[in-house]
Design an enzyme around this catalytic site. Structure first.
Site, PDB file in Angstrom:
ATOM      1  CE  LYS A  56      -3.619   2.455   2.450  1.00  0.00           C
ATOM      2  NZ  LYS A  56      -4.612   2.413   3.533  1.00  0.00           N
ATOM      3  NE  ARG A  89      -5.671   9.661   3.030  1.00  0.00           N
ATOM      4  CZ  ARG A  89      -4.363   9.880   2.970  1.00  0.00           C
ATOM      5  NH1 ARG A  89      -3.913  11.124   3.009  1.00  0.00           N
ATOM      6  NH2 ARG A  89      -3.527   8.878   2.878  1.00  0.00           N
ATOM      7  CE  LYS A 142      -3.728   8.042   6.564  1.00  0.00           C
ATOM      8  NZ  LYS A 142      -4.905   7.161   6.416  1.00  0.00           N
ATOM      9  CD  GLU A 162       6.077  -3.625   3.990  1.00  0.00           C
ATOM     10  OE1 GLU A 162       5.395  -4.414   4.676  1.00  0.00           O
ATOM     11  OE2 GLU A 162       6.684  -2.656   4.478  1.00  0.00           O
ATOM     12  CE  LYS A 219      -5.942   1.883  -0.683  1.00  0.00           C
ATOM     13  NZ  LYS A 219      -6.471   1.958   0.636  1.00  0.00           N
ATOM     14  CB  SER A 269     -11.253   7.269  -3.922  1.00  0.00           C
ATOM     15  OG  SER A 269     -10.049   7.701  -3.309  1.00  0.00           O
ATOM     16  CE1 TYR A 308     -14.868   3.155  -3.208  1.00  0.00           C
ATOM     17  CE2 TYR A 308     -12.871   3.478  -4.511  1.00  0.00           C
ATOM     18  CZ  TYR A 308     -13.491   3.355  -3.282  1.00  0.00           C
ATOM     19  OH  TYR A 308     -12.746   3.414  -2.139  1.00  0.00           O
TER      20      TYR A 308
HETATM   21  C1  PBG Z   1      -7.268   3.724   5.242  1.00  0.00           C
HETATM   22  C2  PBG Z   1      -7.685   3.403   3.860  1.00  0.00           C
HETATM   23  C3  PBG Z   1      -7.509   4.279   2.785  1.00  0.00           C
HETATM   24  C4  PBG Z   1      -8.093   3.661   1.689  1.00  0.00           C
HETATM   25  C5  PBG Z   1      -8.614   2.424   2.092  1.00  0.00           C
HETATM   26  N1  PBG Z   1      -8.333   2.278   3.457  1.00  0.00           N
HETATM   27  C6  PBG Z   1      -6.932   5.631   2.713  1.00  0.00           C
HETATM   28  C7  PBG Z   1      -5.698   5.997   3.418  1.00  0.00           C
HETATM   29  O1  PBG Z   1      -4.790   5.171   3.616  1.00  0.00           O
HETATM   30  O2  PBG Z   1      -5.621   7.162   3.806  1.00  0.00           O
HETATM   31  C8  PBG Z   1      -8.139   4.297   0.335  1.00  0.00           C
HETATM   32  C9  PBG Z   1      -9.134   3.806  -0.631  1.00  0.00           C
HETATM   33  C10 PBG Z   1      -9.405   4.684  -1.777  1.00  0.00           C
HETATM   34  O3  PBG Z   1      -8.764   5.740  -2.003  1.00  0.00           O
HETATM   35  O4  PBG Z   1     -10.325   4.336  -2.520  1.00  0.00           O
HETATM   36  N2  PBG Z   1      -6.870   2.754   6.075  1.00  0.00           N
END
Ligand code: PBG
Length: 313
Positions: free
Chosen positions: A180, A190, A206, A222, A237, A263, A302
């Protein structure tokens, strides 16, 4: 005759946002067609997805700001929103696979996936892992099929596996957000869960726990670590900008591989289409086909519902 890659409804996992109360669906402005749903609307949506042949749903709670605190206390609430949502969906559509995020970001005022140290400038890895283990056991008890740690703390998959087993939930699986990346493509999500920015403070970074987008080898470390710690499915991701990573992880591990078309990838296609600059349906289809061709067995997207509908025509 020579087509090598074919999409099917069962490839898709639909991410869904859930809210408390009986209110109307709340559209997410930066994600056209996506709304936060109350539990009874969520159940209806899950029935529809199941009927269309979508494999699974990934549930995300959106809490009122006033329920959040620095420690993310509500993540361990006995009858919390997400637990009620799991139970309701499991009861209504037992054969639909349910996954839930294991991370503290929907519950913390600062929006981080874990709890902070005393100085407030870094997420505390080990203390966070302890909380995530308790969270995973609560979700398992409510009936979730797979817990999905999305926090990127070190050692959390092994710790969660042990905690689930010890609590008698040997059959609950783990889908690990393994590779990720610290990506700007999470912006609209968010907004959807309200973790966009620390309440009036600094911008949320993050970078200390999510992967550096520059790092390919580290993503393999990882993913192989997560498999060794007991992950049943690993994930890459975002998906579209990381097709090389999807391919490398696919070649490196033997578990099923999921990819999350996040997203921002979804919003990009919608925005360009709205301006008349891209063909919406063709770009949507091509983006998903490319993710599967790169090596993903499962795609969180989505577009899940409309694609499943399209593929059944
Ligand atoms: C947070 C989480 C995130 C997403 C899924 N779980 C965002 C982040 O790490 O800030 C993102 C999913 C998306 O953008 O569609 N644990």
């Amino acid at each position: 005759m020579v087509e090598e890659t074919v999409l099917r409804p069962a490839d898709f996992i639909a991410p869904l946002f859930v809210i408390d109360g009986q209110g109307a669906p709340e559209p997410v402005a930066s994600m056209p067609g996506v709304s936060r749903l109350n539990i009874s609307d969520l159940v209806k949506e899950c029935r529809a997805l199941h009927k269309l042949g979508v494999s699974a749903v990934a549930l995300f709670p959106k809490l009122d700001a006033k329920l959040k605190d620095a420690e993310g206390t509500r993540a361990l609430e006995e009858d919390g929103l997400i637990l009620r949502a799991i139970r309701a969906v499991k009861k209504a559509v037992p054969s639909l696979v349910i996954m839930t995020d294991i991370a503290l970001d929907p519950y913390t005022t600062h929006g981080h996936d874990g709890v902070l140290n005393a100085a407030g400038d870094e997420v505390e890895n080990d203390r966070t892992v302890g909380i995530l283990c308790r969270m995973a056991v609560l979700h398992a008890r409510a009936g979730v099929d797979l817990v999905a740690p999305s926090d990127m703390m070190d050692g959390r998959v092994g710790a969660i596996r042990a905690a689930l087993d010890e609590a008698g939930h040997q059959a609950t699986g783990i889908m690990a957000y393994s590779a990720k990346f610290n990506s700007a493509y999470y912006g609209p999500f968010r907004d959807a869960v309200g973790s966009a920015q620390a309440a009036g403070t600094r911008l949320l970074s993050k970078a200390t726990y999510q992967l550096d987008p520059a790092n390919r080898r580290e993503s393999l470390i990882e993913a192989t670590l997560d498999v060794a710690e007991g992950a049943d499915i690993v994930m890459v991701k975002p998906a579209g900008p990381y097709l090389d990573i999807i391919r490398e992880v696919r070649d490196a591990v033997q578990t099923p591989l999921a990819a999350y078309q996040v997203s921002g990838e979804y919003a990009q296609i919608h925005a360009a289409a709205k301006l008349g600059w891209l063909d919406y349906a063709r770009c949507r289809n091509e983006s998903l086909l490319a993710i599967k061709r790169a090596g993903a067995d499962l795609i969180l997207t989505y577009f899940a519902k409309e694609m499943a509908r399209e593929l059944r025509k």
